[in-house]
Enzyme design. Structure first.
Site, PDB file in Angstrom:
ATOM      1  N   ARG A 234       0.996  -1.272  -0.379  1.00  0.00           N
ATOM      2  CA  ARG A 234      -0.131  -0.160  -0.134  1.00  0.00           C
ATOM      3  C   ARG A 234       0.968   1.183  -0.010  1.00  0.00           C
ATOM      4  O   ARG A 234       1.749   1.638   0.683  1.00  0.00           O
ATOM      5  CB  ARG A 234      -1.150  -0.430   1.076  1.00  0.00           C
ATOM      6  N   GLU A 262      -2.910   8.627  -3.841  1.00  0.00           N
ATOM      7  CA  GLU A 262      -3.326   7.445  -4.980  1.00  0.00           C
ATOM      8  C   GLU A 262      -4.714   7.697  -4.811  1.00  0.00           C
ATOM      9  O   GLU A 262      -5.435   7.794  -4.464  1.00  0.00           O
ATOM     10  CB  GLU A 262      -2.627   6.117  -4.408  1.00  0.00           C
ATOM     11  N   HIS A 281      -1.120   0.492  -9.664  1.00  0.00           N
ATOM     12  CA  HIS A 281      -1.642  -0.359  -8.840  1.00  0.00           C
ATOM     13  C   HIS A 281      -2.834  -1.520  -9.151  1.00  0.00           C
ATOM     14  O   HIS A 281      -3.956  -1.954  -9.280  1.00  0.00           O
ATOM     15  CB  HIS A 281      -3.223   1.004  -8.244  1.00  0.00           C
TER      16      HIS A 281
END
Length: 317
Positions: A234, A262, A281
């Protein structure tokens, strides 16, 4: 079968069209909701909730305050950091399950791709092709390197599975020390000793209070000169500002499938930081996802219908 008999069945909120999953138990009625639009039914009637996948950090939590009868919340992500903070909104005893077994193959594939692309200079070659430039020369190989996997769970194990043919040494770190079939797994407290040994550091940890900011200035300073940091965990596991300091100096390189913030906004310095490769991602969102997600949903609901223990329980409200 009458509509009334279906209405009396316990209700499952499911984020994959139920007609696409063979073998779902007849014990339930199924309500499809993909995280967009109005709720298709009263959330209070749900006993089992399959959280929509890749709908942002908040969509999946929207019905939770109204799910007064839910007993199981099943994510389709390996991490549960988007749902765990909302457990206090649920009745006592609700089980939160993650998607262990769904993302290992695709995330490990991308990890290996990021390592190889970064070491072998693939981004430079792509830019060179666009500019019709021939960038020959010697480039680092993965062979004979030491790779440190931080967060040695099922995804970390899958990463090592794919590293085995590449003739590199693998070091393993998890929350607590243990042994594995391939060798010792060190505790997080051993990182200061292990980081200087690694040519590549791969982050596969969940995002928790313990791992938020784990790769901070001190962590990065302990990495050897020229080392590569790969983050498929993450974004907030890495201190972005500290990483930028190291990459701007040219001391470290990085390959990031996740970032903080993000999505990475236009103009952010990570886009153009030297030696940084960014992917958007996509570690889990491949053709491998849906078959494994369907199998997990079916298996969990069969167990739930039979009153059997569920897999992948990571927390209880």
């Amino acid at each position: 079968m009458t509509d009334n008999s279906l209405a009396r069945r316990p209700q499952v909120w499911i984020s994959v069209p139920p007609q696409d999953i063979e073998g779902l138990p007849d014990a339930f009625s199924y309500v499809y909701w993909d995280g967009t639009g109005d709720f298709p039914a009263d959330p209070a009637d749900a006993v089992f909730y399959v959280v929509p996948y890749m709908k942002g950090p908040t969509a999946g939590a929207l019905p939770l305050p109204r799910m007064t009868g839910v007993r199981v919340v099943q994510t389709l992500s390996a991490g549960v950091d988007h749902i765990a903070p909302h457990l206090h909104q649920l009745p006592p005893g609700v089980r939160l399950c993650n998607a262990r077994g769904v993302h290992e193959a695709s995330t490990a594939e991308l990890t290996l791709a990021l390592i190889l692309a970064s070491l072998r200079g693939i981004p430079r070659f792509v830019r060179g092709q666009d500019a019709e430039e021939w960038h020959s020369g010697f480039y680092p190989a993965l062979a004979d390197r030491t790779v440190l996997v931080v967060g040695y769970g099922s995804i970390g194990e899958a990463v090592e599975d794919r590293l085995v043919p590449f003739e590199c040494e693998v070091l393993r770190v998890a929350r607590g020390a243990r042994t594995s079939p391939r060798g010792p797994v060190h505790a997080l407290s051993d990182l200061p000793e292990l980081l200087p040994r690694a040519d590549v550091v791969v982050l596969t940890t969940p995002l928790t209070a313990q791992t938020r900011g784990l790769a901070d200035a001190g962590f990065l300073a302990r990495m050897k000169d020229g080392a590569l940091l790969v983050n498929v965990a993450r974004g907030p596991v890495v201190d972005t500002e500290a990483l930028l300091v190291e990459t701007e100096k040219g001391r470290l390189t990085a390959a990031l499938d996740v970032t903080d913030p993000e999505p990475l906004p236009p103009g952010h310095p990570l886009w153009h930081a030297p030696g940084v490769l960014v992917s958007p991602h996509v570690g889990g969102s491949t053709s491998a996802f849906m078959p494994r997600a369907r199998r997990l949903i079916r298996s969990q609901l069969v167990r739930f219908a039979a009153g059997e223990p569920l897999d992948n329980v990571v927390a209880t409200s």
